[in-house]
Design an enzyme around this catalytic site. Structure first.
Site, short mmCIF file in Angstrom:
data_model
loop_
_atom_site.label_atom_id
_atom_site.label_comp_id
_atom_site.label_asym_id
_atom_site.label_seq_id
_atom_site.Cartn_x
_atom_site.Cartn_y
_atom_site.Cartn_z
N LYS A 1 -19.76 40.39 48.28
CA LYS A 1 -20.90 39.98 49.42
C LYS A 1 -20.09 40.16 50.96
O LYS A 1 -19.45 39.15 51.34
CB LYS A 1 -21.03 38.67 49.23
CG LYS A 1 -22.07 37.96 50.34
CD LYS A 1 -22.73 36.69 49.72
CE LYS A 1 -23.59 36.02 50.79
NZ LYS A 1 -24.45 34.98 50.32
N GLU B 1 -16.65 36.95 48.82
CA GLU B 1 -17.39 37.05 50.24
C GLU B 1 -16.38 36.98 51.38
O GLU B 1 -16.05 35.77 51.67
CB GLU B 1 -18.59 35.84 50.23
CG GLU B 1 -19.04 35.91 51.44
CD GLU B 1 -20.39 34.91 51.86
OE1 GLU B 1 -20.47 34.15 51.01
OE2 GLU B 1 -21.18 35.32 52.81
P1 13P Z 1 -26.73 33.99 55.46
O1 13P Z 1 -27.39 35.22 54.84
O2 13P Z 1 -27.45 32.88 56.15
O3 13P Z 1 -25.57 34.46 56.57
O4 13P Z 1 -25.98 33.09 54.29
C1 13P Z 1 -25.48 33.92 53.25
C2 13P Z 1 -24.30 33.01 52.76
O5 13P Z 1 -24.53 32.75 51.67
C3 13P Z 1 -23.17 32.71 53.60
O6 13P Z 1 -21.98 32.23 52.80
#
Ligand code: 13P
Length: 338
Positions: A216, A174
């Site tokens: 992500k 991510e």
């Molecule tokens: P949000 O969808 O609230 O941005 O959170 C996703 C997430 O896992 C952030 O690390």
């Protein structure tokens, strides 16, 4: 299951990921916003309510947990990972230790948590986790992100991903380019391009098996204080173009974060993105706020009214499930509201 099979199941058509891995600090903020004390019991109660809903069977392929929740027991006496698996959904765990000040570039962050990670991963696997998450964050401004921030975060993401796969768990990679700021959508495109390129350079160096990973990313959006708003079609076009150019085709799934978009914006944008998806990537959601916001509000008003919380959460999860197949429409939202 192999890593590739796990990844495919997490974002199978019609399903996505519930990011319920808010750290204790973030959860405290969320609960405070609805006037609820952030105790371990309340955190568990809200999460268990969501994990016992029908939405889990139909629309949620995986749930990202915070370490505290991975180790908690449900009111039925089974562990939380077991509760999630009862719905044929896969439990996962956030394994980073948070974004900390980057020495040498004090206004930027680097994500920590590699020391001792191998041992922690083995423990999480034994507790039932089959995938993991590590989040890097990048700010956009005139000067940022610096190449130092881009390189150090990519290096950590790659070392984490290699360790997760060694422990037989799928890494969610991510790299989040934050929405905060006045920048326009093109600046977000340019920064996300640089960030993704560096990440995949490092993943290659660290011999990460891409078919056993999920990316992500952020969507390509204008900054939250940008004067020029973009519509969903433009966001979808730029997002798909950026992913096609910068994500290796071997990657199995792409599950977006919501990053501060409203619930309906996040759903609408995902739907438009999937309408344009002519790639082999399974494209879906891994939302925190955009899946839980309304459910949290309802729950805070009456924690015992499980039926009501479920109805709100089932709807939101269903809407995003439809968007993962490009089958969502505004009318479905109106019908539910009525
Ligand atoms: P949000 O969808 O609230 O941005 O959170 C996703 C997430 O896992 C952030 O690390």
């Amino acid at each position: 299951m192999t890593l590739e099979e796990i990844a495919k199941k997490m974002v199978a058509k019609g399903k996505g990921i519930l990011a319920a891995d808010e750290s204790t600090g973030t959860m405290e903020k969320r609960l405070k916003s609805v006037n609820v004390d952030s105790t371990p019991e309340n955190r568990l109660n809200f999460r268990e309510t969501l994990f016992s809903s029908d939405a889990m069977k139909n629309y949620i392929g995986g749930v990202i947990l915070f370490e505290e929740t991975l180790k908690q027991k449900s009111s039925q006496g089974i562990s939380i990972p077991e509760l999630i698996m009862k719905s044929n959904s896969i439990p996962g765990i956030k394994v980073d230790k948070g974004a900390k000040t980057l020495a040498g570039s004090q206004d930027e962050k680097v994500t920590e948590g590699l020391d001792g990670l191998r041992d922690r991963l083995n423990e999480y696997y034994k507790l039932g986790a089959r995938f993991t998450k590590w989040r890097a964050v990048y700010n956009i401004s005139d000067k940022f992100p610096s190449s130092q921030a881009i390189k150090s975060n990519a290096h950590a993401l790659a070392r984490y991903a290699a360790l997760a796969q060694e422990a037989k768990m799928v890494p969610i990679v991510e790299p989040e380019v934050l929405m905060d700021g006045q920048h326009d959508i093109n600046k977000c495109y340019e920064v996300t391009t640089n960030v993704l390129n560096e990440c995949y350079n490092e993943l290659e160096i660290h011999k990460v098996f891409l078919k056993g990973t999920i990316l992500k990313p952020n969507m390509i959006l204008p900054g939250s204080n940008c004067k020029d708003k973009s519509n969903s079609k433009e966001i979808a076009k730029k997002t798909i173009e950026c992913l096609k150019k910068n994500v290796p085709t071997d990657v199995t799934g792409i599950a977006f974060l919501s990053g501060g978009q409203s619930e309906q914006e996040a759903t609408r944008n995902l739907n438009e993105i999937n309408k344009l998806n002519d790639t082999n990537f399974l494209i879906s959601f891994s939302y925190g706020r955009a899946l839980q916001q309304s459910a949290l509000k309802i729950w805070s008003k009456n924690m015992k009214d499980t039926k009501m919380v479920h109805s709100v959460f089932n709807h939101r999860a269903k809407m995003n499930g439809m968007s993962s197949k490009a089958e969502w429409s505004e009318n479905l939202e109106k019908e539910f509201a009525a």
